[in-house]
Design a protein around this motif. Structure first.
Motif, PDB file in Angstrom:
ATOM      1  N   ASP A  84       0.880  -1.066  -0.031  1.00 19.00           N
ATOM      2  CA  ASP A  84      -0.002  -0.169   0.013  1.00 19.00           C
ATOM      3  C   ASP A  84       0.719   1.465   0.051  1.00 19.00           C
ATOM      4  O   ASP A  84       0.388   2.169  -0.531  1.00 19.00           O
ATOM      5  N   HIS A  85       1.903   1.059   0.425  1.00 14.49           N
ATOM      6  CA  HIS A  85       2.988   2.170   0.664  1.00 14.49           C
ATOM      7  C   HIS A  85       3.854   2.552  -0.598  1.00 14.49           C
ATOM      8  O   HIS A  85       4.810   3.279  -0.563  1.00 14.49           O
ATOM      9  N   GLY A  86       3.706   1.426  -1.562  1.00 17.92           N
ATOM     10  CA  GLY A  86       4.673   1.432  -2.674  1.00 17.92           C
ATOM     11  C   GLY A  86       5.955   1.002  -2.475  1.00 17.92           C
ATOM     12  O   GLY A  86       6.991   1.705  -2.916  1.00 17.92           O
ATOM     13  N   LEU A  87       6.198   0.109  -1.445  1.00 19.40           N
ATOM     14  CA  LEU A  87       7.251  -0.298  -0.835  1.00 19.40           C
ATOM     15  C   LEU A  87       7.933  -1.666  -1.724  1.00 19.40           C
ATOM     16  O   LEU A  87       6.820  -2.263  -2.377  1.00 19.40           O
ATOM     17  N   PRO A  88       9.072  -2.031  -2.049  1.00 20.90           N
ATOM     18  CA  PRO A  88       9.580  -3.328  -2.569  1.00 20.90           C
ATOM     19  C   PRO A  88       9.319  -4.474  -1.616  1.00 20.90           C
ATOM     20  O   PRO A  88      10.190  -4.846  -0.888  1.00 20.90           O
ATOM     21  N   VAL A  89       8.206  -5.119  -1.722  1.00 19.99           N
ATOM     22  CA  VAL A  89       7.615  -6.008  -0.856  1.00 19.99           C
ATOM     23  C   VAL A  89       8.611  -7.213  -0.880  1.00 19.99           C
ATOM     24  O   VAL A  89       8.705  -7.892  -0.011  1.00 19.99           O
ATOM     25  N   GLN A  90       9.128  -7.629  -2.206  1.00 21.24           N
ATOM     26  CA  GLN A  90       9.979  -8.742  -1.830  1.00 21.24           C
ATOM     27  C   GLN A  90      11.186  -8.591  -1.174  1.00 21.24           C
ATOM     28  O   GLN A  90      11.684  -9.612  -0.738  1.00 21.24           O
ATOM     29  N   PHE A 519      12.117   7.286 -10.106  1.00 29.48           N
ATOM     30  CA  PHE A 519      11.248   6.059 -10.517  1.00 29.48           C
ATOM     31  C   PHE A 519      12.071   4.800 -10.881  1.00 29.48           C
ATOM     32  O   PHE A 519      11.689   3.729 -10.453  1.00 29.48           O
ATOM     33  N   ASP A 520      12.997   4.961 -11.763  1.00 31.62           N
ATOM     34  CA  ASP A 520      13.763   3.958 -12.394  1.00 31.62           C
ATOM     35  C   ASP A 520      14.568   3.353 -11.286  1.00 31.62           C
ATOM     36  O   ASP A 520      14.715   1.926 -11.243  1.00 31.62           O
ATOM     37  N   ALA A 521      14.929   4.159 -10.115  1.00 28.46           N
ATOM     38  CA  ALA A 521      15.748   3.544  -9.196  1.00 28.46           C
ATOM     39  C   ALA A 521      14.792   2.774  -8.145  1.00 28.46           C
ATOM     40  O   ALA A 521      15.314   1.883  -7.714  1.00 28.46           O
ATOM     41  N   LEU A 522      13.735   3.197  -8.193  1.00 33.17           N
ATOM     42  CA  LEU A 522      12.580   2.398  -7.327  1.00 33.17           C
ATOM     43  C   LEU A 522      12.402   1.124  -8.155  1.00 33.17           C
ATOM     44  O   LEU A 522      12.058   0.070  -7.404  1.00 33.17           O
ATOM     45  N   LEU A 523      12.169   1.245  -9.383  1.00 31.49           N
ATOM     46  CA  LEU A 523      12.050  -0.129 -10.010  1.00 31.49           C
ATOM     47  C   LEU A 523      13.059  -1.041  -9.918  1.00 31.49           C
ATOM     48  O   LEU A 523      12.991  -2.283  -9.500  1.00 31.49           O
ATOM     49  N   ASP A 524      14.421  -0.479  -9.822  1.00 28.16           N
ATOM     50  CA  ASP A 524      15.452  -1.194  -9.672  1.00 28.16           C
ATOM     51  C   ASP A 524      15.521  -1.967  -8.288  1.00 28.16           C
ATOM     52  O   ASP A 524      16.194  -3.199  -8.058  1.00 28.16           O
ATOM     53  N   ALA A 525      14.872  -1.273  -7.205  1.00 29.48           N
ATOM     54  CA  ALA A 525      15.121  -1.663  -5.975  1.00 29.48           C
ATOM     55  C   ALA A 525      13.659  -2.537  -5.756  1.00 29.48           C
ATOM     56  O   ALA A 525      13.458  -3.259  -4.949  1.00 29.48           O
ATOM     57  N   GLY A 526      13.108  -2.763  -6.573  1.00 31.39           N
ATOM     58  CA  GLY A 526      11.809  -3.739  -6.526  1.00 31.39           C
ATOM     59  C   GLY A 526      10.313  -3.175  -6.544  1.00 31.39           C
ATOM     60  O   GLY A 526       9.436  -4.223  -6.325  1.00 31.39           O
ATOM     61  N   VAL A 527      10.330  -1.931  -6.612  1.00 33.81           N
ATOM     62  CA  VAL A 527       9.049  -1.564  -6.354  1.00 33.81           C
ATOM     63  C   VAL A 527       8.218  -1.514  -7.726  1.00 33.81           C
ATOM     64  O   VAL A 527       8.945  -1.377  -8.875  1.00 33.81           O
ATOM     65  N   VAL A 528       7.098  -1.902  -7.905  1.00 32.34           N
ATOM     66  CA  VAL A 528       6.234  -1.816  -9.008  1.00 32.34           C
ATOM     67  C   VAL A 528       5.157  -1.088  -9.139  1.00 32.34           C
ATOM     68  O   VAL A 528       4.747  -0.638  -8.059  1.00 32.34           O
ATOM     69  N   THR A 529       4.756  -0.694 -10.519  1.00 36.79           N
ATOM     70  CA  THR A 529       3.840   0.442 -10.423  1.00 36.79           C
ATOM     71  C   THR A 529       2.307   0.015 -10.072  1.00 36.79           C
ATOM     72  O   THR A 529       1.480   0.899  -9.721  1.00 36.79           O
ATOM     73  N   GLY A 530       1.864  -1.289 -10.120  1.00 34.81           N
ATOM     74  CA  GLY A 530       0.668  -1.624  -9.698  1.00 34.81           C
ATOM     75  C   GLY A 530       0.300  -2.982  -9.636  1.00 34.81           C
ATOM     76  O   GLY A 530       1.229  -3.957 -10.179  1.00 34.81           O
ATOM     77  N   GLY A 531      -0.552  -3.710  -9.013  1.00 37.08           N
ATOM     78  CA  GLY A 531      -1.070  -4.891  -8.966  1.00 37.08           C
ATOM     79  C   GLY A 531      -0.071  -5.557  -8.008  1.00 37.08           C
ATOM     80  O   GLY A 531       0.684  -5.109  -7.034  1.00 37.08           O
ATOM     81  N   HIS A 532      -0.325  -6.930  -7.641  1.00 37.21           N
ATOM     82  CA  HIS A 532       0.182  -7.665  -6.442  1.00 37.21           C
ATOM     83  C   HIS A 532       1.727  -7.402  -7.081  1.00 37.21           C
ATOM     84  O   HIS A 532       2.204  -8.105  -7.998  1.00 37.21           O
ATOM     85  N   GLN A 533       2.628  -7.589  -5.928  1.00 33.65           N
ATOM     86  CA  GLN A 533       4.379  -7.343  -6.369  1.00 33.65           C
ATOM     87  C   GLN A 533       4.638  -8.834  -6.123  1.00 33.65           C
ATOM     88  O   GLN A 533       5.783  -9.156  -5.889  1.00 33.65           O
ATOM     89  N   GLY A 534       3.895  -9.760  -5.307  1.00 35.70           N
ATOM     90  CA  GLY A 534       4.440 -10.908  -4.838  1.00 35.70           C
ATOM     91  C   GLY A 534       4.417 -12.154  -5.947  1.00 35.70           C
ATOM     92  O   GLY A 534       4.370 -12.092  -7.013  1.00 35.70           O
TER      93      GLY A 534
END
Length: 534
Positions: A84-90, A519-534
């Motif tokens: 919910d916080h846009g964190l890299p849940v993995q 945003f690119d760095a967040l993607l590299d860290a594992g954050v995704v734009t939407g949907g389930h990250q698991g």
């Protein structure tokens, strides 16, 4: 959760074995050490804070014991909401942790799981409180001092106190953060329903248009929430009012005219807006501090400076920020405003002196005649006595200064929060620039459209007659400093997504391209734009 009892399976751990394992946490030779303790020591060896924590408590568990159920539940509940916080849940994969609990069979499994839980806990504490990224590594213009929680302090919470309450307390408390979390969820739901529909065709829509293009515009504004459902095919007053609301929320001139710039913003995809929200959440975590019951908020992308008192805007003025070129982009940081200078002189920055004025002076010693040439002792030097041609940018021994005047580059007042980047807020004689929609024209400092009124608002906290106090200094014609009895925090920020007064989202253009890098760095860290990250 089932563990095979290994209490009777102690065996001596020799000094030689300790050295071989390189844990850095050796037990005395001949001591009886459980496989659980060994596995904890080995798993924690590469992180000093965790290793010290467990060694200090003789490797007693905080997660894997039967008595730790409430603590486990509190952490699992927090990790389950990390998306919910846009964190890299993995990074702290709650499902994998839960599966590891179910799969654990030995005391060694239990020890490794114990440390794995602690790592996930510290990662989550760091990310939710301070952000996933280190700002200065993303862009050199983000010079913000990010608050950090000492891992030892976070670990101490595990042995006393309410973990659920602690985890809730470190989430950013600024109202904007909670609103961004809600906006992300709303936008995800909208994306799941197909977004905002087809893009609106054409380069612009005239005020008297009718037909398919108006229908497309109408439907997209309805989907975005700027217009109630309607069957009109005409560009009527209701539709024009909706366009104005959209323009206001996107930093456009609210004239109701659907020109190319407005249409380009209308056609931005919801996925792109999601990127702005995710970056804004990260930025809010970077500024997870007490911002001051009274503070100045300068949002570079919004081209405004605001005074906020107890969460309410009490003053706002348009601003001009640094040009979008290297070395002139306005930096992002927080500091404290200490005083204002009325009738300021302008000490020309060294970079401007040598890069812009020295070449002119070499061609014509009388160039830039409104500026004084000053030596290292502060003495004004006669230009005719200087051979400018023999100097370079590296060895030019003089500085330049503009005395107080109506035409001074700093105008009639500057607002000082001394910092190593020599950034401040100030007046300017170039008033026409404030009529522009995108206002990035300075060398880095922030110019204000209504600087005198801004000064009055600041002085009102310490004077019954702030206008008279300011005017007296102005009328003197001399450079004067007016100290602020209570320093005022100043926050130079960069939000391309932020909630408005009623909670609706506002969006701005990424004028420096910083959000794209984040945003690119967040993607590299594992954050995704939407949907389930698991």
């Amino acid at each position: 959760m089932r563990f095979r009892s290994t209490v009777s399976m102690f065996r001596p751990l020799s000094v030689a074995l300790c050295a071989l394992l390189a844990t850095g946490l050796c037990f005395e030779a001949g001591a009886q050490v459980s496989p659980y303790s060994q596995s904890v020591a080995i798993a924690a060896a590469d992180q000093d804070a965790i290793a010290t924590f467990y060694a200090a408590r003789a490797y007693a568990p905080v997660w894997t014991g039967a008595e730790d159920a409430d603590r486990r539940a509190a952490l699992f509940a927090a990790l389950a909401r990390a998306e919910d916080h846009g964190l890299p849940v993995q990074r702290y994969d709650v499902q994998a942790l839960a599966a590891a609990f179910r799969a654990a069979r030995t005391e060694g499994d239990r020890g490794r799981l114990e440390v794995r839980m602690t790592r996930a806990y510290l990662d989550y504490v760091h990310d939710i409180h301070s952000g996933v990224l280190t700002p200065a590594k993303i862009d050199p213009g983000i010079v913000r001092d990010v608050p950090r929680i000492d891992p030892a302090l976070a670990l101490s919470v595990l042995t006393g106190g309410d973990l659920a309450a602690y985890l809730a307390s470190i989430v950013p408390t600024a109202p904007a953060y909670a609103q961004l979390v809600k906006a992300r969820l709303r936008l995800m739901a909208q994306m799941a329903r197909g977004g905002w529909g087809p893009e609106v065709p054409g380069g612009e829509i005239s005020a008297r248009a009718t037909g398919a293009e108006v229908v497309a515009l109408r439907d997209r504004l309805v989907a975005m929430g700027y217009l109630r459902q309607t069957a009109t095919r005409d560009f009527d007053d209701t539709l024009r009012a909706a366009v104005q609301r959209f323009q206001s929320a996107h930093g456009l001139e609210p004239d109701g005219v659907v020109d190319e710039a407005t249409l380009a913003e209308i056609n931005v995809a919801p996925e792109q807006r999601m990127k702005s929200i995710l970056v804004a959440l990260e930025r809010e975590r970077w500024i997870n501090i007490d911002r001051g019951h009274r503070h100045v908020w300068v949002n570079l992308t919004d081209f405004t400076a605001r005074i906020i008192d107890d969460g309410k805007e009490t003053f706002v003025t348009r601003s001009v920020i640094g040009k979008n070129v290297p070395d002139q982009r306005s930096p992002e940081f927080s500091d404290e405003m200490e005083y204002m200078v009325v009738n300021p002189s302008w000490s020309v920055p060294r970079s401007i002196t040598t890069k812009e004025y020295l070449p002119l002076l070499k061609k014509n010693p009388n160039a830039a005649g409104h500026l004084k040439i000053v030596d290292s002792k502060g003495r004004v030097i006669d230009r005719s006595a200087i051979n400018f041609g023999k100097y370079t940018a590296a060895n030019f021994p003089f500085s330049m200064r503009q005395p107080p005047s109506d035409g001074n580059a700093l105008g009639l007042v500057k607002f000082m929060f001394p910092n190593q980047w020599n950034i401040y807020l100030h007046d300017t004689p170039s008033k026409s620039l404030f009529d522009r929609e995108v206002r990035a024209f300075s060398h880095g400092c922030i110019r204000l459209a209504r600087p005198i009124e801004f000064g009055h608002a600041l002085l009102a906290a310490q004077s019954d007659d702030p206008q008279g106090m300011f005017q007296k200094a102005l009328d003197s014609g001399q450079e004067q400093a007016l100290k602020l009895e209570t320093h005022v925090p100043v926050h130079l920020v960069y939000f391309t997504a932020f909630p408005g007064a009623k909670g609706a989202m506002n969006y701005r253009r990424d004028v420096y391209g910083r959000d794209a890098l984040i945003f690119d760095a967040l993607l590299d860290a594992g954050v995704v734009t939407g949907g389930h990250q698991g």
